[in-house]
Each structure stands twice: as structure tokens, then as C-alpha cells.
Design an enzyme around this catalytic site. Sequence first.
Site, PDB file in Angstrom:
ATOM      1  N   SER A   1       0.437  -1.163   0.126  1.00 45.36           N
ATOM      2  CA  SER A   1      -0.042   0.458   0.193  1.00 45.36           C
ATOM      3  C   SER A   1       0.635   1.262  -0.031  1.00 45.36           C
ATOM      4  CB  SER A   1      -0.705   0.071   1.027  1.00 45.36           C
ATOM      5  OG  SER A   1      -1.534  -0.917   1.762  1.00 45.36           O
ATOM      6  N   GLN A   2       0.927   2.753  -0.284  1.00 48.40           N
ATOM      7  CA  GLN A   2       1.033   3.655  -0.047  1.00 48.40           C
ATOM      8  C   GLN A   2       1.339   3.726   1.089  1.00 48.40           C
ATOM      9  OE1 GLN A   2      -1.458   6.536  -1.911  1.00 48.40           O
ATOM     10  NE2 GLN A   2       0.331   8.175  -1.076  1.00 48.40           N
TER      11      GLN A   2
END
Length: 361
Positions: A70-71
Site C-alpha cells: 500500500s501507499q
Amino acid sequence: MRDAGARRRNRELVAHLQEAGVLTDPAVAAAFQSVLRHQFLPGRRLAYVYEDTAIPTKTDERGLALSSSSQPAIMALMLQQLALQPGQRVLEIGAGTGYNAALMARLVSPGGAVYTLDIDEEVCAQARANLGAAGVEEVQVVDADGAAGWPEAAPFDRLIVTASADDLAPAWPYQLLDEGRLVVPLALAGPAHLCVAFVKRGRVLESDSLSCCGFLPMRGEMGFDVRLAEPDGTLPLPGRPTWISLPAADMSAGFKTWLALTRPGFVQHRLHPEAPLVFGLRDERGTALAVPEREALWIYAFGEGQEAAGRLLAAHREWAPTRPNPEHLTVAAYPTGEEPAAQAGQMRFARPRFTFLVTRP
Ligand SMILES: C[S@@+](CC[C@H](N)C(=O)[O-])C[C@H]1O[C@@H](n2cnc3c(N)ncnc32)[C@H](O)[C@@H]1O
């Protein structure tokens, strides 16, 4: 040499998240400083790994992402919402690369325990290998559908879901201690994806913070139709201009998500197959859509959409002076059938397992 380069890039990434005001909790910042993302993304270029971006790690035959790292900015927000303390037991649904689990292992140390589930056997094997190579021993990776939680290790102080869900699995609050926290990316309406931090209070879960996010949808028993974000129903063509316009910039400023979460009848459509999605409100008589044209959003009425156009304009008039963002809303989740009647100004999203009441300030 590669390690020194990675540490420097990681320091820069952490500094960027702090300067952007995303990473504010010193314990979470220390975890990001000490766990190196490239160890969970073997074979990737360091420059890419230390960008603040989501990195797909597994795709299906159509090229759609099945798993990703994920970011970092979203991971930081969610870890802050989770508020882990040393000694706590935490369950993650969505092991992915194992990076978030390794960060959590730092945060619950000493004395805590991290369990992370992934529905994908291959993803689990890679997460175990990554955690082993990074020397993280306190994490147990389990190959299972997170819809059932992990009863073998329950109860938990904290539960985090790192794929989006449009409902809650009853096992999640059941396996959580009272006053425990559940952080989950909820897909409630159209484009509105909110990471909600719920606190368990008996049979009810009450939000105490929300942040905007976007996630891969859950698979398995909790899988849902992501076309929720796609055009909704057929349009009674042709549209008629109402000569009402809204500033186009307000769409990116959060008005669209606010509308979806606070007004009944939110819809999205494409006016022709290649056109971008436009949004608006619908009732039993017609539809009103905000269509971008000449630097503004022009409201068009379809069918008897005049009243819907009036509601759209009224919603904008309420939103525009203070521009509240969706993070100012509160969400309560009740087992479906146990929810109170929605009060004036509350929006109700009924799902098979839980019903969500959204309240605006
Ligand atoms: C965005 S990735 C998770 C990122 C991860 N937390 C990390 O740090 O790299 C989402 C993951 O959720 C997993 N997933 C999807 N549905 C699931 C389910 N029902 N149960 C468990 N895992 C699931 C996917 O296989 C995917 O690996």
C-alpha cells in the site's frame, strides 16, 4: 552499499511524510525509520520502492492488481488510527508483502503479537519469506480468508483490514476486546472510500476518526461488486440544462464524496461510453447530474430531475462555506436489524451484516 542507499532514501520518505503532515505520531515514525520497505519488495529499484506510492506485487490475467504494497502515506494514516501500544495483540487482514505487519511488530514490541492473514497462498509464502529475510520473528502469517477473522488467536486489542470492504464481517468485532479498535477501508457509497477507525462499544462500533483512502477490494466471502463506483442505472435521456453551475474545482475539494455520504440517491453516470464519470442525485422522478463544461459543473436535469437539481444545489450551498471534508463525519455500525431509526441529517447504509449510520457535524 545498497543498504546505506536504502536507509538514506527511507529517511527522505519519512521526512516527506512528516513535512506533508501525514506522519505525526513519533512511535509510528520510529517504526517507519527502522523497517526498510525494500526488504518487502525484493528485486524492485530502490528509487521506486521509496516513492510514496502503492506498488502492485501480483496481478490477474487481465492485469488487475490482486496484491500490492500500500501507499506509505495511507499506511501511516491507518497505523496512527490503529493506535497500537506495546504488549498488544493485533490481527491484520491482508498480509500482502508483510511490510505493514513488520511495522506493527515494532509498535507492539515488547510483549505484543501480530497475526496477519492473506487469502492468497502464494502471497502468504512471499510475506513469510520477506519477514524472514528482514529478521522479523514476531509475526505469524496465516493462509486464510479474513472473513472469519482468526479465532485461534482471539481476542485481539486491535484489528486492521488492508483491503476494502463494503460491510463488516461479524467475526471482526466478535474477536475484538471491548474498547478495542478496528480500522477498515469502507466502501459505503460510490466514490466514497473511507478508512474508518471504529471503537467497539458492546454490540455497536463507533468511529473516532476517518481518513480518505483507496484500496483493493477484499476477495472471498467478503468480496463485493466494485462496480458500485460505476454508472448506476439508465438515464432518462435527453438532459436539459438547468442553467445552474457549481465551481468545477469543488469536485476535487471533496464535494463529491461529501454528497455521496450525506444525501440519499447519489449516482454516477457516463453520458456516453467513452465520457468520464459524472455525478449527481436521483429520486423516483428523475436525475440531476453535474456535468463539467467550460471551467464549471453545469447541472442538467434528466426526466423530472428538477427537484433532484434543487437538492444538489442545496447540498452544495451547505457544503461550500466551510468545505467540511468527509473526515468530519462520524459513522456508527450496528448489526443489521439492531440499528435505531436514522435521525434527521443522518444517512443510512444498510448492508446484509451491518447497517451504517453516517452523521454530519
Ligand atoms: C493492499 S494488499 C495488503 C498490503 C499489506 N498490508 C502490505 O503491507 O503489503 C491487500 C491484500 O489483501 C488480501 N486479501 C484480499 N481479500 C482477502 C481476504 N478475504 N482475506 C485475507 N486477505 C485478503 C490480498 O490478497 C492482498 O494481498
